[in-house]
Motif scaffolding. Structure first.
Motif, PDB file in Angstrom:
ATOM      1  N   ALA A  27       0.725  -1.122   0.035  1.00  0.00           N
ATOM      2  CA  ALA A  27       0.034  -0.103  -0.005  1.00  0.00           C
ATOM      3  C   ALA A  27       0.792   1.275  -0.202  1.00  0.00           C
ATOM      4  N   ASP A  28       2.119   1.220   0.659  1.00  0.00           N
ATOM      5  CA  ASP A  28       2.867   2.436   0.824  1.00  0.00           C
ATOM      6  C   ASP A  28       3.876   2.876  -0.032  1.00  0.00           C
ATOM      7  N   VAL A  29       4.408   1.737  -0.502  1.00  0.00           N
ATOM      8  CA  VAL A  29       5.893   2.052  -1.455  1.00  0.00           C
ATOM      9  C   VAL A  29       5.810   1.604  -2.965  1.00  0.00           C
ATOM     10  N   SER A  30       6.719   1.813  -3.496  1.00  0.00           N
ATOM     11  CA  SER A  30       6.768   1.644  -5.056  1.00  0.00           C
ATOM     12  C   SER A  30       7.005   0.117  -5.260  1.00  0.00           C
ATOM     13  N   PRO A  31       6.558  -0.789  -6.282  1.00  0.00           N
ATOM     14  CA  PRO A  31       6.881  -2.037  -6.360  1.00  0.00           C
ATOM     15  C   PRO A  31       8.064  -2.398  -6.151  1.00  0.00           C
ATOM     16  N   TRP A  32       8.998  -1.912  -6.664  1.00  0.00           N
ATOM     17  CA  TRP A  32      10.618  -2.228  -6.588  1.00  0.00           C
ATOM     18  C   TRP A  32      10.701  -2.269  -5.124  1.00  0.00           C
ATOM     19  N   ALA A  79       6.116  -6.047  -8.812  1.00  0.00           N
ATOM     20  CA  ALA A  79       7.470  -5.455  -9.294  1.00  0.00           C
ATOM     21  C   ALA A  79       7.492  -5.979 -10.878  1.00  0.00           C
ATOM     22  N   GLN A  80       7.057  -7.089 -11.253  1.00  0.00           N
ATOM     23  CA  GLN A  80       7.376  -7.701 -12.528  1.00  0.00           C
ATOM     24  C   GLN A  80       6.119  -6.888 -13.641  1.00  0.00           C
ATOM     25  N   ASP A  81       5.020  -6.753 -12.803  1.00  0.00           N
ATOM     26  CA  ASP A  81       3.827  -5.735 -13.676  1.00  0.00           C
ATOM     27  C   ASP A  81       4.476  -4.540 -13.917  1.00  0.00           C
ATOM     28  N   ALA A  82       5.266  -4.177 -13.019  1.00  0.00           N
ATOM     29  CA  ALA A  82       5.836  -2.658 -13.124  1.00  0.00           C
ATOM     30  C   ALA A  82       6.791  -2.557 -13.907  1.00  0.00           C
TER      31      ALA A  82
END
Length: 198
Positions: free
Chosen positions: A94-99, A152-155
């Motif tokens: 919820a809070d940070v980027s996918p990576w 992370a993969q989707d991003a």
């Protein structure tokens, strides 16, 4: 089962009475679980209950009121770690980027597996590998890793050919060996992350 357990609402209840614990009893319970986690990891799973009570700042009688048997305490530590892991995954998503979520997740997983390593065999011997506690732990670990990796993969920031079980096994390998210093564990996880990122 231990004499205290978390209720679904987050309130800690006594398993013997089914009623919520008083604030001071709940605080002692939480202190004992945290102390047990630290002492067990520091001593590779071999820690007298007296040392745990001392670290928590309570008497041995207080420990036994909450955890009549050593197994009760081990189960509480293990369950608390699993619950904290699941909560952390939800917060990161919820809070940070996918990576950043995947990065932080794998570092959290290292700490979890380090605790798991020192408890696992004793729990397996006592309650069995297919017990509810241990199968739930495996499911949380694998499902949460899958969710963080997929985000992370989707991003487009993580290799598409990496699988969740690849990461879980690599992290396990970084932590399950005895006498690996925490800073070396962190370096190994960072090497893994460098290999996953695109």
């Amino acid at each position: 089962m231990s004499s205290s357990a978390p209720a679904s609402s987050g309130t800690t209840v006594s398993a013997t009475t089914g009623r919520p614990m008083r604030a001071d009893a709940r605080r002692n319970y939480e202190l004992l679980v945290e102390a047990a986690k630290a002492v067990l990891v520091e001593n590779d799973g071999d820690a007298p209950l007296e040392d745990i009570a001392r670290r928590a700042g309570v008497g041995i009688g207080t420990l036994y009121r909450h955890f009549p048997k050593r197994l009760d305490l081990l189960e509480a530590v293990y369950r608390e770690e699993v619950d904290a892991l699941a909560h952390s995954k939800d917060q990161l998503a919820a809070d940070v980027s996918p990576w950043e979520g995947l990065d932080r997740w794998l570092h959290l997983l290292v700490g979890y597996v380090a605790t798991k390593r020192v408890l696992f065999q004793e729990l397996v011997d006592a309650i069995g590998k297919e017990s509810e506690l241990l199968t739930h732990s495996r499911a949380v670990m694998m499902d949460s890793t899958a969710a963080m990796l997929k985000a992370a993969q989707d991003a487009g920031v993580a290799r598409a050919d990496v699988r969740p079980d690849d990461l879980v096994r690599i992290v396990g390998g970084c932590t399950m060996m005895p006498h690996v210093a925490p800073d070396q564990q962190e370096r190994m996880v960072q090497i893994v992350l460098d290999g996953v990122r695109i």
